[in-house]
Design a protein around this motif. Structure first.
Motif, PDB file in Angstrom:
ATOM      1  N   UNK A 713      -2.897  21.571 -16.836  1.00 41.52           N
ATOM      2  CA  UNK A 713      -2.261  20.973 -17.865  1.00 41.52           C
ATOM      3  C   UNK A 713      -2.907  20.381 -19.201  1.00 41.52           C
ATOM      4  N   UNK A 714      -4.409  20.050 -18.887  1.00 42.08           N
ATOM      5  CA  UNK A 714      -4.977  19.340 -19.587  1.00 42.08           C
ATOM      6  C   UNK A 714      -5.562  17.783 -19.365  1.00 42.08           C
ATOM      7  N   UNK A 715      -5.208  17.297 -18.124  1.00 37.35           N
ATOM      8  CA  UNK A 715      -5.808  16.246 -17.742  1.00 37.35           C
ATOM      9  C   UNK A 715      -7.499  16.259 -17.534  1.00 37.35           C
ATOM     10  N   UNK A 716      -7.965  15.322 -17.937  1.00 35.69           N
ATOM     11  CA  UNK A 716      -9.235  15.269 -17.936  1.00 35.69           C
ATOM     12  C   UNK A 716      -9.836  14.031 -17.399  1.00 35.69           C
ATOM     13  N   UNK A 717      -9.009  12.974 -16.646  1.00 36.03           N
ATOM     14  CA  UNK A 717      -9.354  11.969 -16.157  1.00 36.03           C
ATOM     15  C   UNK A 717      -8.582  11.735 -14.768  1.00 36.03           C
ATOM     16  N   UNK A 718      -9.089  12.087 -13.717  1.00 38.81           N
ATOM     17  CA  UNK A 718      -8.415  12.061 -12.281  1.00 38.81           C
ATOM     18  C   UNK A 718      -9.208  10.911 -11.316  1.00 38.81           C
ATOM     19  N   UNK A 719      -8.101  10.379 -10.704  1.00 42.79           N
ATOM     20  CA  UNK A 719      -8.816   9.248  -9.907  1.00 42.79           C
ATOM     21  C   UNK A 719      -8.331   9.531  -8.535  1.00 42.79           C
ATOM     22  N   UNK A 720      -9.072   9.143  -7.634  1.00 44.58           N
ATOM     23  CA  UNK A 720      -8.739   9.942  -6.055  1.00 44.58           C
ATOM     24  C   UNK A 720      -9.556   8.908  -5.206  1.00 44.58           C
ATOM     25  N   UNK A 721      -9.499   9.159  -4.077  1.00 46.75           N
ATOM     26  CA  UNK A 721     -10.199   8.413  -2.787  1.00 46.75           C
ATOM     27  C   UNK A 721     -11.269   9.282  -2.658  1.00 46.75           C
ATOM     28  N   UNK A 722     -12.325   8.368  -2.300  1.00 46.84           N
ATOM     29  CA  UNK A 722     -13.685   8.985  -1.959  1.00 46.84           C
ATOM     30  C   UNK A 722     -13.881  10.350  -1.305  1.00 46.84           C
ATOM     31  N   UNK A 723     -12.990  10.410  -0.261  1.00 51.45           N
ATOM     32  CA  UNK A 723     -13.136  11.404   0.629  1.00 51.45           C
ATOM     33  C   UNK A 723     -12.764  12.843  -0.173  1.00 51.45           C
ATOM     34  N   UNK A 724     -12.198  12.890  -1.406  1.00 47.74           N
ATOM     35  CA  UNK A 724     -11.829  13.768  -2.138  1.00 47.74           C
ATOM     36  C   UNK A 724     -12.833  14.212  -3.266  1.00 47.74           C
ATOM     37  N   UNK A 725     -13.507  13.242  -3.541  1.00 46.19           N
ATOM     38  CA  UNK A 725     -14.498  13.395  -4.720  1.00 46.19           C
ATOM     39  C   UNK A 725     -15.482  14.563  -4.486  1.00 46.19           C
ATOM     40  N   UNK A 726     -16.043  14.764  -3.629  1.00 48.34           N
ATOM     41  CA  UNK A 726     -16.853  15.815  -3.394  1.00 48.34           C
ATOM     42  C   UNK A 726     -16.154  17.355  -3.560  1.00 48.34           C
ATOM     43  N   UNK A 727     -15.039  17.525  -2.503  1.00 54.63           N
ATOM     44  CA  UNK A 727     -14.327  18.613  -2.879  1.00 54.63           C
ATOM     45  C   UNK A 727     -13.697  18.994  -4.063  1.00 54.63           C
ATOM     46  N   UNK A 728     -13.270  17.969  -4.880  1.00 58.05           N
ATOM     47  CA  UNK A 728     -12.699  18.282  -6.092  1.00 58.05           C
ATOM     48  C   UNK A 728     -13.739  18.730  -6.992  1.00 58.05           C
ATOM     49  N   UNK A 729     -14.792  17.980  -6.924  1.00 59.89           N
ATOM     50  CA  UNK A 729     -16.005  18.502  -7.908  1.00 59.89           C
ATOM     51  C   UNK A 729     -16.552  19.784  -7.655  1.00 59.89           C
ATOM     52  N   UNK A 730     -16.549  20.254  -6.237  1.00 57.83           N
ATOM     53  CA  UNK A 730     -17.190  21.445  -5.823  1.00 57.83           C
ATOM     54  C   UNK A 730     -16.085  22.487  -6.350  1.00 57.83           C
ATOM     55  N   UNK A 731     -14.753  22.131  -6.250  1.00 60.93           N
ATOM     56  CA  UNK A 731     -13.688  23.108  -6.751  1.00 60.93           C
ATOM     57  C   UNK A 731     -13.790  23.443  -8.226  1.00 60.93           C
ATOM     58  N   UNK A 732     -13.827  22.277  -8.896  1.00 63.13           N
ATOM     59  CA  UNK A 732     -13.539  22.585 -10.409  1.00 63.13           C
ATOM     60  C   UNK A 732     -14.669  23.205 -11.141  1.00 63.13           C
ATOM     61  N   UNK A 733     -15.959  23.076 -10.633  1.00 67.97           N
ATOM     62  CA  UNK A 733     -17.056  23.809 -10.981  1.00 67.97           C
ATOM     63  C   UNK A 733     -17.306  25.180 -10.745  1.00 67.97           C
ATOM     64  N   UNK A 734     -16.070  25.676 -10.081  1.00 70.43           N
ATOM     65  CA  UNK A 734     -16.140  27.059  -9.606  1.00 70.43           C
ATOM     66  C   UNK A 734     -14.992  27.884 -10.234  1.00 70.43           C
ATOM     67  N   UNK A 735     -14.257  27.349 -11.199  1.00 70.27           N
ATOM     68  CA  UNK A 735     -12.797  27.918 -11.721  1.00 70.27           C
ATOM     69  C   UNK A 735     -12.957  27.768 -13.269  1.00 70.27           C
ATOM     70  N   UNK A 736     -12.187  28.611 -13.770  1.00 66.83           N
ATOM     71  CA  UNK A 736     -12.236  28.603 -15.293  1.00 66.83           C
ATOM     72  C   UNK A 736     -10.743  28.045 -15.874  1.00 66.83           C
TER      73      UNK A 736
END
Length: 774
Positions: A713-736
Motif C-alpha cells: 500500500x505504501x506504508x513505510x513505518x510499521x510498529x510491532x512487538x519485539x517478537x515480530x521485529x526480526x521476522x518482518x525484517x527478514x521477510x521484507x528484505x527478500x521481496x520486491x
C-alpha cells in the motif's frame, strides 16, 4: 413452560458426569412432554477406512470440534447414549452414520423432523436391538453448539399422531439451552479418560509452543467433594472458620459497595448471603459437620447438597430459588478452602496458566520466569492481555471453551498456540516431537536476530522503518530496542494498571524518562492514558453495557482534565529539550476532542515554562486512527495534528461491528477483510495527499501477511512487538515492492479475508518463504 425448561437445564448442569446428566435429561424430558419414550444420540467420531475417507461429505470435513480424541481421519456417527423407553441394553451399543436413519437425517440437515408415522419415511431404519417396534409418532431435534451438531434428542409415542407446535417448540428450546452444558460435560468426560488423547481447540492470541503443567486459576469448584474424614477436628474448624470470616468480609464489602451506589436490589442479594453465614444458619451447620469428624471441604459439600435437595423439592418458587443461594455460598467457601490466595502461591517451575479470563495486571504481576503459556476461555486476540502476552513473548490461546469444567489442574499440557491446540496428558512420543519443534523455532529466532541489524529494505530499494510497541520497562532492554528504529507505541496505561492508585506526576516522569533513555536518540511515541473497554483500572472501575462503545481513551481523559494535565506535564518534563518525544491521543472520534486535547497540551506547556528554570520543548502531537468517522475527516485532522498512527485492531473492530473480545464472534474479526484493507489504503493515500505523516501500530503490522500488504500500500513505518521485529525484517528484505503492488491490486478485489490469505500464502510459497508462517 419456562420453569420446566429451567429445572431440566439446571438439573443436567449440576450432574457430576455425562452419564448421569444424560439419564436425567431423558427422564425429565419424557415426563415434561408426557410421552412414552425419550432418547438422546451423541455425535462421536470413529476412524475411517481410506475408501470412506474419500467419500466423506465436504460438509462434515469442514466442521471442527473444540475437542477431538484421535488424529486419524474420522467420520461422525450417532451413538445411542441414554434412553427411557427403548431397551436399556442398547445404550452405547447402537450407532449409525449420519447418512443413515431418521436420527442421522436430523443431524445431516441440522433441523427438526416431526412425523406422525416414522415407518412411512424413506429414511426410516429399524434397529431390532432397541425394541422400538411399537412407536410410530416421532419428533427429533438437533443439539447444536456454534454450528456444530453435538447430538440429537428424540421423543416417540405409540399413537399415530404428529407432535403439536408447542411440543416441537419446547424440545427445540430445550436443545438450544442444553448445547453448552453438554459440550462441557463431553469435554470433562474425555479429559478424565486417560486412554484418550484430548485436544482442545481455541484461537491463537500469541504464537509459540509450550510444554508445562497446568496451573488453573478460578476453575469450577464442584459442590460434590470427596467424603473424607479429618484427623483433627480442631484444626479443620480453624480452617473452616478462617474461610467463613474471609467470605463474610468479601460479601460484606460487595454489599456496602452497592449500598453506596444505591443499588438496593443488588445489595439485598448479598445481605441474604450474609445471613446464611450466621452461626445459626449454614455456617453453624458446616461447623457441626466438622465437629463430627468430617474434613472442612466435605462438611461444606454435605450441608450444601442436603439443603439444595430439600429446597429444590419445595413447591414454592421463591423457596426453590433459595437453592441457588446455598449453591453459590457453598462454592465461595470451597474456593477459599481449596484455593486460598492461589496467586500468592508462586509455582516452583514454569506453568501454563489456565483461567476464565486474564487481565493485564495479572500478567504483569505473575513471575515471568514461571509463565510458560496462557490459556483462557474468554478474551479476544486483540484484547489487552493478549497484546501484553505477545509483548512478553508468551504463547497464548483464547476461546478454549469449557476448559475450566474439566480436571486439568497440574496435568501435563502441550500448548501449540500457533495452531490453536491444547493437548492434555500427551504421550512421550508427542512430547518429544514438540520439543523438537521448539528447538527448530529457537534456531529460526536466532537466524532472525542475527540479521536484525541489517537495514529493512526490499530487493527493489524501498526502505521501511520498524518500530517497537511496548508497555513494560522490562521489555525495553538495550538489546531489544537496538533492533528497532524507535518506539512507535508506548502504552502508558500499563503503568497505571500496576499501581493501586493513579500514579503521581513525579512517578510518571521517572518512568517516562526511563523509556526515553532506553530509546537513545530514536523517536518515542507515547500514548496518553487509554483505559476502558478491555482495559479497566482496578481502582477506577467502569461498568458499562457496551464498554468498547463507551467511556474510554481520550473521552475519559477529557472528562478528567486533572489526570490528563498531570500526564501531559509529566511527558513534557521527561522529554526535556529534545524532539524525541511525540504524544499520541487514543480513541479520537471527532475534531472537538482534538481541539480540547491540543488546548490542554498548550496549557501544560505554558504552566511548565513559567514554573521551570530548565528549557523545555513542546512535543509534536498525533491521533490514533481507530474510529471510522475520522477516515472521512482527514483533511480537517491534518490542520490540527502532526501525525496519524493507525490502530488497526480497533479500526477493524468498529468497521466490522465485532467485539474483538467475544469468542462467539471472534471468527468475524478479520483484519484481512477486503473492506478493512481498502480503508487502510484510503487512509494512507489521503495522508500522503495532505502531507500528514502516517504509521501503523496495530497487530497487523507484526504479521508477515499483514506486513506484505502494508508495504504494498505504501506504508513505510510499521510498529510491532519485539517478537515480530526480526521476522518482518527478514521477510521484507527478500521481496520486491513492485511485485507486492501487483499482488495488492488482486487481493483488494477478492470477496473475503480467507481468499486474501490464500493468495498471500500462494505468493510466499512461490518465493519459498512460506515457512515463515509455520
Amino acid at each position: 413452560m419456562l420453569k420446566t425448561l429451567r429445572d431440566i437445564t439446571q438439573a443436567v448442569a449440576a450432574a457430576t458426569s455425562l452419564e448421569s446428566a444424560l439419564s436425567l435429561l431423558v427422564s425429565q424430558t419424557r415426563l415434561a412432554m408426557s410421552t412414552q419414550c425419550c432418547s438422546i444420540y451423541l455425535v462421536e467420531y470413529q476412524a475411517l477406512s481410506s475408501e470412506a475417507a474419500a467419500t466423506l461429505t465436504q460438509t462434515f470435513i469442514n466442521q471442527t470440534s473444540s475437542i477431538s480424541h484421535q488424529s486419524t481421519p474420522s467420520e461422525p456417527v450417532l451413538v445411542l447414549s441414554a434412553t427411557e423407553g427403548l431397551a436399556p441394553s442398547s445404550v452405547g451399543r447402537v450407532s449409525m452414520p449420519i447418512t443413515q436413519g431418521l436420527v442421522g437425517l436430523v443431524a445431516e440437515r441440522e433441523e427438526a423432523i416431526n412425523l406422525a408415522d416414522a415407518r412411512l419415511h424413506p429414511r426410516f431404519k429399524l434397529f431390532p436391538e432397541v425394541e422400538e417396534e411399537e412407536y410410530r409418532a416421532f419428533l427429533a431435534v438437533p443439539i447444536i453448539y456454534q454450528q456444530q451438531v453435538l447430538g440429537v434428542i428424540v421423543v416417540q409415542q405409540a399413537d399415530l399422531r404428529q407432535f403439536d407446535e408447542g411440543e416441537e417448540a419446547f424440545l427445540m428450546t430445550l436443545a438450544a439451552q442444553l448445547a453448552v452444558v453438554l459440550r462441557g460435560l463431553k469435554n470433562k468426560a474425555a479429559v478424565t479418560n486417560v486412554q484418550q488423547k484430548v485436544v482442545f481447540k481455541g484461537t491463537m492470541a500469541a504464537s509459540g509452543i509450550a510444554i508445562a503443567h497446568a496451573y488453573v486459576l478460578g476453575g469450577a469448584i464442584p459442590l460434590e467433594q470427596p467424603q473424607l474424614r479429618c484427623q483433627d477436628p480442631v484444626v479443620e474448624s480453624l480452617r473452616l472458620n478462617s474461610a467463613i470470616v474471609r467470605c463474610r468480609d468479601s460479601i460484606s464489602s460487595l454489599s456496602q459497595k452497592f449500598e453506596r451506589e444505591q443499588a438496593n436490589e443488588v445489595s439485598s442479594i448479598f445481605s441474604a448471603l450474609l445471613s446464611l453465614l450466621d452461626n445459626e444458619s449454614l455456617a453453624g451447620e458446616y461447623l457441626k459437620e466438622v465437629s463430627q469428624g468430617w474434613q472442612a471441604e466435605t462438611a461444606v459439600s454435605r450441608v450444601s447438597l442436603n439443603y439444595i435437595q430439600q429446597f429444590m423439592a419445595m413447591a414454592d418458587p421463591y423457596l426453590k430459588e433459595r437453592a441457588n443461594d446455598i449453591r453459590e455460598l457453598g462454592q465461595r467457601i470451597l474456593r477459599l478452602l481449596i484455593e486460598p490466595g492461589r496467586l500468592a502461591l508462586e509455582p516452583d517451575k514454569p506453568v501454563i496458566l489456565v483461567a476464565k479470563e486474564i487481565d493485564a495486571t495479572l500478567l504483569a504481576e505473575f513471575p515471568r520466569q514461571k509463565l510458560a503459556g496462557i490459556v483462557t476461555e474468554l478474551g479476544g486476540v486483540n484484547a489487552h492481555a493478549a497484546i501484553l502476552a505477545r509483548a512478553l513473548g508468551v504463547p497464548a490461546m483464547i476461546g478454549v471453551e469449557q476448559v475450566l469444567a474439566t480436571d486439568i489442574d497440574s496435568q501435563l499440557l502441550v500448548l501449540n498456540a500457533t495452531r490453536g491446540q491444547l493437548l492434555v496428558a500427551p504421550s512421550p512420543a508427542i512430547i518429544n516431537e514438540y520439543r523438537n519443534l521448539i528447538s527448530i523455532d529457537k534456531a529460526k529466532q536466532k537466524q532472525f536476530q542475527d540479521e536484525l541489524a541489517n537495514p529493512c529494505e526490499t530487493l527493489d530499494g524501498h526502505k521501511t522503518q520498524l518500530f517497537l510497541n511496548a508497555g513494560l520497562l522490562s521489555g525495553l532492554a538495550d538489546d531489544v530496542v537496538q533492533g528497532a528504529d524507535g518506539i512507535g507505541l508506548y502504552r502508558t496505561e500499563i503503568l497505571f494498571m500496576l499501581h493501586q492508585r493513579f500514579p503521581s506526576e513525579q512517578e510518571q516522569i521517572k518512568v517516562y524518562r526511563q523509556v526515553l533513555d532506553a530509546a537513545g536518540t530514536r523517536p518515542v511515541v507515547m500514548r496518553t492514558l487509554d483505559v476502558g473497554g478491555d482495559k479497566p483500572l482496578p481502582y477506577f472501575p467502569i461498568n458499562e453495557d457496551n464498554p468498547f462503545l463507551g467511556w474510554r481513551g481520550i473521552r475519559l481523559s477529557l472528562d478528567h482534565p486533572e489526570l490528563l494535565l498531570m500526564q501531559l506535564r509529566a511527558m513534557i518534563q521527561a522529554g526535556g529539550v529534545g524532539t524525541q518525544l511525540q504524544i499520541l491521543l487514543p480513541m479520537v472520534s471527532n475534531l472537538d476532542e482534538i481541539d480540547q486535547a491540543v488546548g490542554y497540551l498548550e496549557q501544560a506547556y505554558q504552566e511548565l515554562k513559567s514554573e521551570c528554570d530548565a528549557k523545555i520543548v513542546k512535543p509534536s502531537i498525533g491521533i490514533m486512527l481507530e474510529v471510522p468517522a475520522l477516515l472521512y475527516q482527514l483533511d480537517d485532522v491534518a490542520t490540527r495534528v502532526d501525525f496519524v498512527s493507525v490502530g488497526s485492531n480497533d479500526l477493524t473492530q468498529y468497521l466490522l461491528a465485532v467485539d474483538r473480545n467475544n469468542p462467539n464472534v471472534s471468527a468475524l474479526f478479520d483484519s484481512y477483510h477486503p473492506g478493512i484493507l481498502r480503508a487502510l489504503k484510503r487512509a494512507l493515500d489521503d495522508c500522503r495527499r495532505l502531507g500528514l505523516d502516517i504509521s501503523i501500530c496495530g497487530e497487523l503490522a507484526g504479521e508477515p501477511l499483514g506486513a506484505l500488504l502494508l508495504i504494498a500500500m505504501g506504508y513505510d513505518k510499521l510498529s510491532m512487538n519485539h517478537a515480530s521485529l526480526g521476522k518482518i525484517n527478514y521477510l521484507l528484505r527478500r521481496v520486491q515492492r513492485d511485485e507486492l503492488r501487483v499482488l495488492l491490486d488482486t487481493v483488494l478485489r477478492l470477496p473475503n479475508g480467507q481468499q486474501v490469505r490464500a493468495k498471500l500464502i500462494e505468493f510466499l510459497t512461490q518465493q519459498e518463504l512460506a515457512w515463515l508462517l509455520e
